[in-house]
Write an enzyme that holds these catalytic residues in place. Structure first.
Site, mmCIF file in Angstrom:
data_model
loop_
_atom_site.group_PDB
_atom_site.id
_atom_site.type_symbol
_atom_site.label_atom_id
_atom_site.label_comp_id
_atom_site.label_asym_id
_atom_site.label_seq_id
_atom_site.Cartn_x
_atom_site.Cartn_y
_atom_site.Cartn_z
ATOM 1 N N GLY A 75 0.812 -1.214 0.000
ATOM 2 C CA GLY A 75 0.000 0.000 0.000
ATOM 3 C C GLY A 75 0.839 1.255 0.000
ATOM 4 O O GLY A 75 1.339 1.702 -1.035
ATOM 5 N N CYS A 76 1.014 1.841 1.181
ATOM 6 C CA CYS A 76 1.650 3.151 1.268
ATOM 7 C C CYS A 76 3.143 3.114 0.974
ATOM 8 O O CYS A 76 3.687 4.081 0.442
ATOM 9 C CB CYS A 76 1.371 3.756 2.639
ATOM 10 S SG CYS A 76 -0.398 4.016 2.936
#
Length: 204
Positions: free
Chosen positions: A149-150
């Protein structure tokens, strides 16, 4: 794995390498991921937290910038856009939400900025790129969560912004080992250099 393209060599897995001025980016390493029962609790966050702590200590000892990110939303999620509709559990990061899930698992030191963001990439809609460019940074060492994700989004945008992204394998984690490993392989093929902890410590 390197994908071949015949006489023209390999299509992927070149290296961006290390520049002269690295900074450490610690991405969203907060209680929501590291504490049991957290909305995004990881199965075994301990090794990634410990590896990140080693990176932080090394960067501080050598005077390299350390930048942290955290996710925060206004009451009512008015600044969350469609992201909070896609990932409803992000509501745990609303200001004054119960559980204090957005609290960082490691503490920033004096003068170390905490970049508050609402989306996956630490660069999207923030001052991070300007802050790093003003400090003369040319290489970003990326640690934190989650790999798919991030961390992934930040590494991709680091490349887009002209930085050399170095993602530290042992200092990232995800909700399954397969997600972690597959995303690291794809990042290493196309958007970043995935490095082991000893190499990152040596460069810091």
């Amino acid at each position: 794995m390197i994908v071949g393209t015949g006489p023209h060599g390999s299509a992927f897995s070149g290296r961006v390498g290390w520049g002269a001025r690295p900074a450490l980016l610690v991405i969203d390493l907060c209680r929501a991921y590291t504490e049991p029962g957290g909305p995004f609790a990881l199965p075994d966050p301990g090794p990634a937290v410990a590896a990140t702590a080693e990176l932080v200590a090394a960067a501080r000892a050598r005077g390299h910038p350390v930048v942290w990110t955290a996710v925060r939303y206004a009451a009512g999620l008015e600044d969350g856009g469609l992201f909070v509709h896609k990932v409803p559990a992000l509501a745990c990061f609303v200001e004054d939400a119960p559980g204090d899930w957005g609290a960082l698992a490691l503490q920033p030191g004096p003068g170390e900025p905490v970049v508050v963001k609402q989306y996956a990439s630490a660069f999207f809609g923030t001052s991070l790129a300007s802050t790093l460019h003003a400090a003369g940074v040319d290489t970003v060492v990326v640690a934190g969560v989650s790999t798919s994700g991030c961390v992934r989004a930040t590494a991709m945008d680091a490349l887009n912004c002209g930085f050399r992204p170095q993602v530290v394998r042992q200092a990232c984690a995800d909700r399954t080992p397969a997600l972690h490993d597959n995303n690291l392989a794809d990042l290493d093929a196309k958007y970043a250099d995935v490095v082991d902890l000893p190499e990152a410590l040596a460069h810091l």
